[in-house]
Design a protein around this motif. Structure first.
Motif, PDB file in Angstrom:
ATOM      1  N   LEU A  75      -1.686  -1.775  16.787  1.00  0.00           N
ATOM      2  CA  LEU A  75      -1.172  -0.683  16.854  1.00  0.00           C
ATOM      3  C   LEU A  75      -1.131  -0.278  18.449  1.00  0.00           C
ATOM      4  CD1 LEU A  75      -2.571  -0.308  13.989  1.00  0.00           C
ATOM      5  CD2 LEU A  75      -2.143   2.044  14.454  1.00  0.00           C
ATOM      6  N   PRO A  76      -0.160  -0.925  18.971  1.00  0.00           N
ATOM      7  CA  PRO A  76      -0.053  -0.889  20.590  1.00  0.00           C
ATOM      8  C   PRO A  76      -0.164   0.312  21.224  1.00  0.00           C
ATOM      9  CG  PRO A  76       1.440  -2.002  19.709  1.00  0.00           C
ATOM     10  CD  PRO A  76       0.980  -1.689  18.669  1.00  0.00           C
ATOM     11  N   PRO A 102       2.730  -2.157  12.284  1.00  0.00           N
ATOM     12  CA  PRO A 102       3.019  -1.596  11.000  1.00  0.00           C
ATOM     13  C   PRO A 102       4.444  -1.507  10.573  1.00  0.00           C
ATOM     14  CG  PRO A 102       1.209  -0.422  12.246  1.00  0.00           C
ATOM     15  CD  PRO A 102       1.809  -1.484  13.175  1.00  0.00           C
ATOM     16  N   ASP A 103       5.239  -1.138  11.521  1.00  0.00           N
ATOM     17  CA  ASP A 103       6.654  -0.815  10.927  1.00  0.00           C
ATOM     18  C   ASP A 103       7.355  -2.457  10.483  1.00  0.00           C
ATOM     19  OD1 ASP A 103       7.050  -2.266  13.754  1.00  0.00           O
ATOM     20  OD2 ASP A 103       8.157  -0.696  14.364  1.00  0.00           O
ATOM     21  N   GLN A 104       6.460  -3.528  10.860  1.00  0.00           N
ATOM     22  CA  GLN A 104       7.189  -4.817  10.241  1.00  0.00           C
ATOM     23  C   GLN A 104       6.813  -4.983   8.665  1.00  0.00           C
ATOM     24  OE1 GLN A 104       5.605  -6.815  13.816  1.00  0.00           O
ATOM     25  NE2 GLN A 104       7.550  -8.188  13.863  1.00  0.00           N
ATOM     26  N   ARG A 127      -2.326   7.135  11.245  1.00  0.00           N
ATOM     27  CA  ARG A 127      -1.624   6.143  12.279  1.00  0.00           C
ATOM     28  C   ARG A 127      -0.490   5.321  11.477  1.00  0.00           C
ATOM     29  NH1 ARG A 127      -3.069   8.037  16.807  1.00  0.00           N
ATOM     30  NH2 ARG A 127      -5.279   8.196  17.198  1.00  0.00           N
ATOM     31  N   TYR A 128      -0.704   4.847  10.239  1.00  0.00           N
ATOM     32  CA  TYR A 128       0.343   3.977   9.685  1.00  0.00           C
ATOM     33  C   TYR A 128       1.587   4.775   9.796  1.00  0.00           C
ATOM     34  CZ  TYR A 128      -2.864   0.477   7.815  1.00  0.00           C
ATOM     35  OH  TYR A 128      -3.640  -0.584   7.649  1.00  0.00           O
ATOM     36  N   ALA A 129       1.751   6.022   9.528  1.00  0.00           N
ATOM     37  CA  ALA A 129       2.888   6.965   9.695  1.00  0.00           C
ATOM     38  C   ALA A 129       3.414   6.896  11.223  1.00  0.00           C
ATOM     39  CB  ALA A 129       2.504   8.183   9.078  1.00  0.00           C
ATOM     40  N   GLU A 130       2.495   7.093  12.072  1.00  0.00           N
ATOM     41  CA  GLU A 130       2.980   7.123  13.497  1.00  0.00           C
ATOM     42  C   GLU A 130       3.564   5.769  13.996  1.00  0.00           C
ATOM     43  OE1 GLU A 130      -0.434  10.059  15.315  1.00  0.00           O
ATOM     44  OE2 GLU A 130      -0.540   7.810  15.377  1.00  0.00           O
ATOM     45  N   ALA A 133       4.698   2.292   9.298  1.00  0.00           N
ATOM     46  CA  ALA A 133       4.706   1.604   8.020  1.00  0.00           C
ATOM     47  C   ALA A 133       5.293   2.438   7.012  1.00  0.00           C
ATOM     48  CB  ALA A 133       3.152   1.213   7.675  1.00  0.00           C
ATOM     49  N   PRO A 134       6.516   1.936   6.362  1.00  0.00           N
ATOM     50  CA  PRO A 134       7.508   2.618   5.352  1.00  0.00           C
ATOM     51  C   PRO A 134       6.635   3.266   4.227  1.00  0.00           C
ATOM     52  CG  PRO A 134       8.019   0.397   5.529  1.00  0.00           C
ATOM     53  CD  PRO A 134       6.967   0.495   6.426  1.00  0.00           C
ATOM     54  N   LEU A 135       5.923   2.343   3.498  1.00  0.00           N
ATOM     55  CA  LEU A 135       5.222   2.728   2.452  1.00  0.00           C
ATOM     56  C   LEU A 135       3.612   2.578   2.725  1.00  0.00           C
ATOM     57  CD1 LEU A 135       7.224   1.321  -0.199  1.00  0.00           C
ATOM     58  CD2 LEU A 135       7.363   3.559   0.349  1.00  0.00           C
ATOM     59  N   TYR A 136       2.750   3.662   2.339  1.00  0.00           N
ATOM     60  CA  TYR A 136       1.585   3.255   2.340  1.00  0.00           C
ATOM     61  C   TYR A 136       0.837   3.972   1.230  1.00  0.00           C
ATOM     62  CZ  TYR A 136      -3.433   4.483   3.840  1.00  0.00           C
ATOM     63  OH  TYR A 136      -4.964   4.416   3.824  1.00  0.00           O
TER      64      TYR A 136
END
Length: 185
Positions: A75-76, A102-104, A127-130, A133-136
């Motif tokens: 998460l750069p 995460p967006d990959q 953080r995954y949302a920021e 990441a499309p689905l958590y």
């Protein structure tokens, strides 16, 4: 005692140094959560829950030419380096990658443990949302529930499907298009 030269820290990026160090801890898998290093010692009960999910998405992931695993997610620009319990990523992105963003991913799954349930419920979800990441999918073992978060944004996920009690069928949207049976979690 002598002092460090004035240019001692010149050019050192603390985030990069910490993330480099975390990848070189011997005999331990570790992640960084909001700047705190945490080892990742899963229990068999925890692993069993992950395996239930993996079994159900394996065939569809192969059709999508994806890899299922728990590789590093960077998460750069933040003090975070995650090792998700499970992620589905395109095989082309995974090939030769030390860490992905995460967006990959197509799907990230976290299964709570007694020691980190709030981290998975709150911090990682945010953080995954920021980081897109499309689905958590959150498997909450303490609450015995499953929640699927989607539509990520800077303020978090804007859609939550759940919490559903164990035993409920949870629909994973496209590109998966499958229903997860949660009765064996």
């Amino acid at each position: 005692m002598s002092e460090a030269p004035s240019d001692y820290n010149a050019g050192v990026d603390p985030e990069r140094a910490l993330k480099y160090a975390i990848q070189h801890i011997k005999d331990e898998r570790a992640q960084i959560i909001e700047g705190v290093i945490e080892t990742v010692p899963p229990t068999w009960d925890h692993e069993a829950s992950i395996d239930v999910i993996r079994e159900q998405i394996r065939a569809r992931a192969r059709e999508l030419d994806c890899v299922i695993g728990s590789g590093n997610l960077d998460l750069p620009g933040s003090p975070n380096w995650y090792i998700p319990d499970l992620a589905v990523v395109p095989a082309a992105a995974a090939k030769g990658a030390g860490a992905l963003l995460p967006d990959q991913t197509l799907l990230v799954v976290e299964v709570t443990s007694d020691s980190n349930a709030d981290t998975d419920r709150v911090v990682k979800r945010k953080r995954y949302a920021e980081y897109g990441a499309p689905l958590y999918l959150l498997v909450d073992r303490q609450e015995r529930s499953v929640t699927l978060y989607s539509e990520p944004g800077q303020l978090g996920y804007t859609r939550a499907d759940g919490p559903h009690p164990y035993g409920t069928s949870v629909q994973l949207p496209e590109p998966f298009g499958i229903a997860l049976d949660t009765s064996r979690l």
